[in-house]
Design a protein around this motif. Structure first.
Motif, PDB file in Angstrom:
ATOM      1  N   GLN A 138       1.997  31.812   0.185  1.00 28.39           N
ATOM      2  CA  GLN A 138       2.763  31.513  -1.022  1.00 28.39           C
ATOM      3  C   GLN A 138       2.096  32.029  -2.284  1.00 28.39           C
ATOM      4  OE1 GLN A 138       1.524  27.125  -0.087  1.00 28.39           O
ATOM      5  NE2 GLN A 138       2.985  27.089  -1.737  1.00 28.39           N
ATOM      6  N   THR A 139       2.732  31.753  -3.407  1.00 34.26           N
ATOM      7  CA  THR A 139       2.206  32.136  -4.712  1.00 34.26           C
ATOM      8  C   THR A 139       2.119  30.893  -5.578  1.00 34.26           C
ATOM      9  OG1 THR A 139       4.408  32.574  -5.609  1.00 34.26           O
ATOM     10  CG2 THR A 139       3.238  34.441  -4.616  1.00 34.26           C
ATOM     11  N   GLY A 140       1.418  31.022  -6.705  1.00 34.42           N
ATOM     12  CA  GLY A 140       1.306  29.893  -7.608  1.00 34.42           C
ATOM     13  C   GLY A 140       0.594  30.277  -8.887  1.00 34.42           C
ATOM     14  N   ARG A 141       0.191  29.274  -9.609  1.00 38.85           N
ATOM     15  CA  ARG A 141      -0.480  29.463 -10.888  1.00 38.85           C
ATOM     16  C   ARG A 141      -1.425  28.288 -11.097  1.00 38.85           C
ATOM     17  NH1 ARG A 141       0.570  32.449 -15.446  1.00 38.85           N
ATOM     18  NH2 ARG A 141       0.029  31.552 -17.449  1.00 38.85           N
ATOM     19  N   TRP A 142      -2.603  28.571 -11.645  1.00 44.57           N
ATOM     20  CA  TRP A 142      -3.476  27.488 -12.073  1.00 44.57           C
ATOM     21  C   TRP A 142      -3.714  27.617 -13.572  1.00 44.57           C
ATOM     22  CZ3 TRP A 142      -7.754  29.459 -14.310  1.00 44.57           C
ATOM     23  CH2 TRP A 142      -8.371  30.589 -13.784  1.00 44.57           C
ATOM     24  N   ALA A 143      -3.938  26.473 -14.194  1.00 47.53           N
ATOM     25  CA  ALA A 143      -4.253  26.434 -15.620  1.00 47.53           C
ATOM     26  C   ALA A 143      -5.354  25.409 -15.818  1.00 47.53           C
ATOM     27  CB  ALA A 143      -3.025  26.055 -16.440  1.00 47.53           C
ATOM     28  N   ILE A 144      -6.331  25.761 -16.650  1.00 42.64           N
ATOM     29  CA  ILE A 144      -7.394  24.809 -16.981  1.00 42.64           C
ATOM     30  C   ILE A 144      -7.533  24.752 -18.498  1.00 42.64           C
ATOM     31  CG2 ILE A 144      -8.606  25.125 -14.796  1.00 42.64           C
ATOM     32  CD1 ILE A 144     -10.655  26.888 -16.274  1.00 42.64           C
ATOM     33  N   ARG A 145      -7.897  23.567 -18.972  1.00 43.13           N
ATOM     34  CA  ARG A 145      -8.074  23.352 -20.412  1.00 43.13           C
ATOM     35  C   ARG A 145      -9.216  22.375 -20.624  1.00 43.13           C
ATOM     36  NH1 ARG A 145      -3.013  23.593 -18.988  1.00 43.13           N
ATOM     37  NH2 ARG A 145      -1.520  24.848 -20.140  1.00 43.13           N
ATOM     38  N   GLU A 146     -10.015  22.662 -21.641  1.00 40.68           N
ATOM     39  CA  GLU A 146     -10.989  21.651 -22.036  1.00 40.68           C
ATOM     40  C   GLU A 146     -10.176  20.447 -22.499  1.00 40.68           C
ATOM     41  OE1 GLU A 146     -13.431  23.367 -25.097  1.00 40.68           O
ATOM     42  OE2 GLU A 146     -14.838  24.164 -23.633  1.00 40.68           O
ATOM     43  N   SER A 147     -10.574  19.289 -22.083  1.00 40.39           N
ATOM     44  CA  SER A 147      -9.848  18.089 -22.472  1.00 40.39           C
ATOM     45  C   SER A 147     -10.027  17.821 -23.959  1.00 40.39           C
ATOM     46  CB  SER A 147     -10.347  16.880 -21.671  1.00 40.39           C
ATOM     47  OG  SER A 147      -9.709  15.707 -22.124  1.00 40.39           O
ATOM     48  N   ALA A 148      -8.909  17.605 -24.629  1.00 39.14           N
ATOM     49  CA  ALA A 148      -8.954  17.280 -26.056  1.00 39.14           C
ATOM     50  C   ALA A 148      -9.356  15.820 -26.270  1.00 39.14           C
ATOM     51  CB  ALA A 148      -7.594  17.544 -26.691  1.00 39.14           C
ATOM     52  N   ASP A 149      -9.189  14.998 -25.228  1.00 40.52           N
ATOM     53  CA  ASP A 149      -9.424  13.559 -25.358  1.00 40.52           C
ATOM     54  C   ASP A 149     -10.697  13.069 -24.679  1.00 40.52           C
ATOM     55  OD1 ASP A 149      -6.872  12.960 -26.703  1.00 40.52           O
ATOM     56  OD2 ASP A 149      -5.997  13.661 -24.819  1.00 40.52           O
ATOM     57  N   CYS A 150     -11.253  13.893 -23.789  1.00 36.41           N
ATOM     58  CA  CYS A 150     -12.402  13.464 -22.998  1.00 36.41           C
ATOM     59  C   CYS A 150     -13.490  14.518 -23.101  1.00 36.41           C
ATOM     60  CB  CYS A 150     -11.985  13.272 -21.543  1.00 36.41           C
ATOM     61  SG  CYS A 150     -10.428  12.371 -21.336  1.00 36.41           S
ATOM     62  N   PRO A 151     -14.425  14.364 -24.021  1.00 39.11           N
ATOM     63  CA  PRO A 151     -15.460  15.378 -24.241  1.00 39.11           C
ATOM     64  C   PRO A 151     -16.191  15.754 -22.952  1.00 39.11           C
ATOM     65  CG  PRO A 151     -15.570  13.677 -25.922  1.00 39.11           C
ATOM     66  CD  PRO A 151     -14.583  13.199 -24.885  1.00 39.11           C
ATOM     67  N   GLY A 152     -16.332  17.064 -22.741  1.00 36.03           N
ATOM     68  CA  GLY A 152     -17.055  17.573 -21.583  1.00 36.03           C
ATOM     69  C   GLY A 152     -16.230  17.647 -20.316  1.00 36.03           C
ATOM     70  N   GLU A 153     -14.987  17.189 -20.353  1.00 34.58           N
ATOM     71  CA  GLU A 153     -14.154  17.210 -19.160  1.00 34.58           C
ATOM     72  C   GLU A 153     -13.143  18.354 -19.228  1.00 34.58           C
ATOM     73  OE1 GLU A 153     -14.545  12.538 -17.938  1.00 34.58           O
ATOM     74  OE2 GLU A 153     -12.541  13.304 -18.367  1.00 34.58           O
ATOM     75  N   THR A 154     -12.643  18.723 -18.048  1.00 34.45           N
ATOM     76  CA  THR A 154     -11.702  19.828 -17.936  1.00 34.45           C
ATOM     77  C   THR A 154     -10.490  19.383 -17.129  1.00 34.45           C
ATOM     78  OG1 THR A 154     -13.569  21.370 -17.921  1.00 34.45           O
ATOM     79  CG2 THR A 154     -11.443  22.235 -17.201  1.00 34.45           C
ATOM     80  N   VAL A 155      -9.307  19.667 -17.648  1.00 38.40           N
ATOM     81  CA  VAL A 155      -8.067  19.365 -16.950  1.00 38.40           C
ATOM     82  C   VAL A 155      -7.685  20.588 -16.119  1.00 38.40           C
ATOM     83  CG1 VAL A 155      -5.627  18.781 -17.213  1.00 38.40           C
ATOM     84  CG2 VAL A 155      -7.315  17.828 -18.800  1.00 38.40           C
ATOM     85  N   ILE A 156      -7.306  20.339 -14.869  1.00 44.52           N
ATOM     86  CA  ILE A 156      -6.928  21.401 -13.938  1.00 44.52           C
ATOM     87  C   ILE A 156      -5.506  21.118 -13.461  1.00 44.52           C
ATOM     88  CG2 ILE A 156      -7.446  22.548 -11.752  1.00 44.52           C
ATOM     89  CD1 ILE A 156     -10.291  21.237 -11.988  1.00 44.52           C
ATOM     90  N   GLN A 157      -4.641  22.129 -13.545  1.00 44.75           N
ATOM     91  CA  GLN A 157      -3.300  22.002 -12.991  1.00 44.75           C
ATOM     92  C   GLN A 157      -3.056  23.186 -12.069  1.00 44.75           C
ATOM     93  OE1 GLN A 157      -1.179  21.454 -16.825  1.00 44.75           O
ATOM     94  NE2 GLN A 157      -0.329  19.674 -15.773  1.00 44.75           N
ATOM     95  N   VAL A 158      -2.509  22.893 -10.902  1.00 44.43           N
ATOM     96  CA  VAL A 158      -2.213  23.933  -9.926  1.00 44.43           C
ATOM     97  C   VAL A 158      -0.743  23.809  -9.541  1.00 44.43           C
ATOM     98  CG1 VAL A 158      -2.773  24.932  -7.682  1.00 44.43           C
ATOM     99  CG2 VAL A 158      -4.570  23.832  -9.046  1.00 44.43           C
ATOM    100  N   PHE A 159      -0.025  24.893  -9.725  1.00 43.51           N
ATOM    101  CA  PHE A 159       1.378  24.967  -9.320  1.00 43.51           C
ATOM    102  C   PHE A 159       1.425  25.827  -8.054  1.00 43.51           C
ATOM    103  CE2 PHE A 159       5.282  27.559  -9.345  1.00 43.51           C
ATOM    104  CZ  PHE A 159       6.220  26.555  -9.176  1.00 43.51           C
ATOM    105  N   ALA A 160       2.022  25.288  -7.012  1.00 42.62           N
ATOM    106  CA  ALA A 160       2.207  26.029  -5.771  1.00 42.62           C
ATOM    107  C   ALA A 160       3.700  26.181  -5.551  1.00 42.62           C
ATOM    108  CB  ALA A 160       1.561  25.295  -4.604  1.00 42.62           C
ATOM    109  N   ALA A 161       4.184  27.404  -5.604  1.00 42.89           N
ATOM    110  CA  ALA A 161       5.597  27.663  -5.392  1.00 42.89           C
ATOM    111  C   ALA A 161       5.943  27.381  -3.943  1.00 42.89           C
ATOM    112  CB  ALA A 161       5.931  29.111  -5.746  1.00 42.89           C
ATOM    113  N   ALA A 162       7.132  26.891  -3.742  1.00 39.08           N
ATOM    114  CA  ALA A 162       7.594  26.654  -2.390  1.00 39.08           C
ATOM    115  C   ALA A 162       7.600  27.971  -1.635  1.00 39.08           C
ATOM    116  CB  ALA A 162       8.990  26.037  -2.411  1.00 39.08           C
ATOM    117  N   PRO A 163       7.175  27.967  -0.376  1.00 38.29           N
ATOM    118  CA  PRO A 163       7.181  29.225   0.379  1.00 38.29           C
ATOM    119  C   PRO A 163       8.569  29.853   0.346  1.00 38.29           C
ATOM    120  CG  PRO A 163       6.026  27.525   1.603  1.00 38.29           C
ATOM    121  CD  PRO A 163       6.656  26.857   0.406  1.00 38.29           C
ATOM    122  N   GLY A 164       8.587  31.132   0.031  1.00 38.54           N
ATOM    123  CA  GLY A 164       9.848  31.858  -0.041  1.00 38.54           C
ATOM    124  C   GLY A 164      10.545  31.765  -1.376  1.00 38.54           C
ATOM    125  N   ALA A 165       9.985  30.970  -2.327  1.00 43.05           N
ATOM    126  CA  ALA A 165      10.618  30.823  -3.647  1.00 43.05           C
ATOM    127  C   ALA A 165      10.374  32.027  -4.505  1.00 43.05           C
ATOM    128  CB  ALA A 165      10.079  29.580  -4.341  1.00 43.05           C
TER     129      ALA A 165
END
Length: 165
Positions: A138-165
């Motif tokens: 499959q395919t997908g996308r990841w995004a990371i951001r330094e947390s604006a609310d939690c110093p020193g932490e990083t937010v991670i988001q992973v999108f996984a497209a449905a197979p065949g999408a």
């Protein structure tokens, strides 16, 4: 310390740009790919609350559901706290890590790639980065951001497209 971090981010951006330029796609394939990338980006923007700190994150059970690759690994010191099933579109998993942004970026650009999630295109800025990925299934996308609310932490988001999408 700031120059090496900027140099590392720049080098990673060049690497992902070079990877994106490999191979020959037709104009129709390129247009279709761009549409999928834009849809993935919109899905991530509409996903879970990104202000959750690791100390307050309630972990969800693994595996993260049908459509999310079982072989996807998150870095150490990361808590996955939200999974959104988007039907035929795919699955979005949101996590927060106590590891710094550049550590997470390095993990995604190396360990995730070594695990079969090749980066096809990406962009790195000072406090955030995102990349499209492709595996055998499959395919997908990841995004990371330094947390604006939690110093020193990083937010991670992973999108996984449905197979065949």
């Amino acid at each position: 310390m700031r120059r090496p971090a900027v140099a590392l981010a720049g080098a990673l951006l060049l690497l992902t740009s070079a990877l994106a330029g490999c191979g020959g796609e037709s104009e129709a394939e390129s247009s279709s790919e761009k549409a999928r990338e834009q849809a993935a980006e919109q899905e991530l923007e509409a996903a879970a609350d990104r202000s959750v700190c690791r100390a307050d994150a309630d972990p969800v059970d693994e595996p993260y559901g049908e459509g999310f690759p079982e072989s996807w690994e998150f870095p150490a010191d990361t808590t996955v706290y939200d999974v959104e099933h988007r039907g035929e579109t795919g699955v979005i998993v949101t996590a927060v890590s106590s590891a710094p942004f550049l550590t997470i970026l390095d993990f995604l650009n190396h360990e995730a790639v070594d695990n079969g999630f090749a980066i096809t295109e990406g962009e790195t800025e000072e406090h955030d980065a995102e990349a499209n990925w492709r595996s055998d299934e499959q395919t997908g996308r990841w995004a990371i951001r330094e947390s604006a609310d939690c110093p020193g932490e990083t937010v991670i988001q992973v999108f996984a497209a449905a197979p065949g999408a």
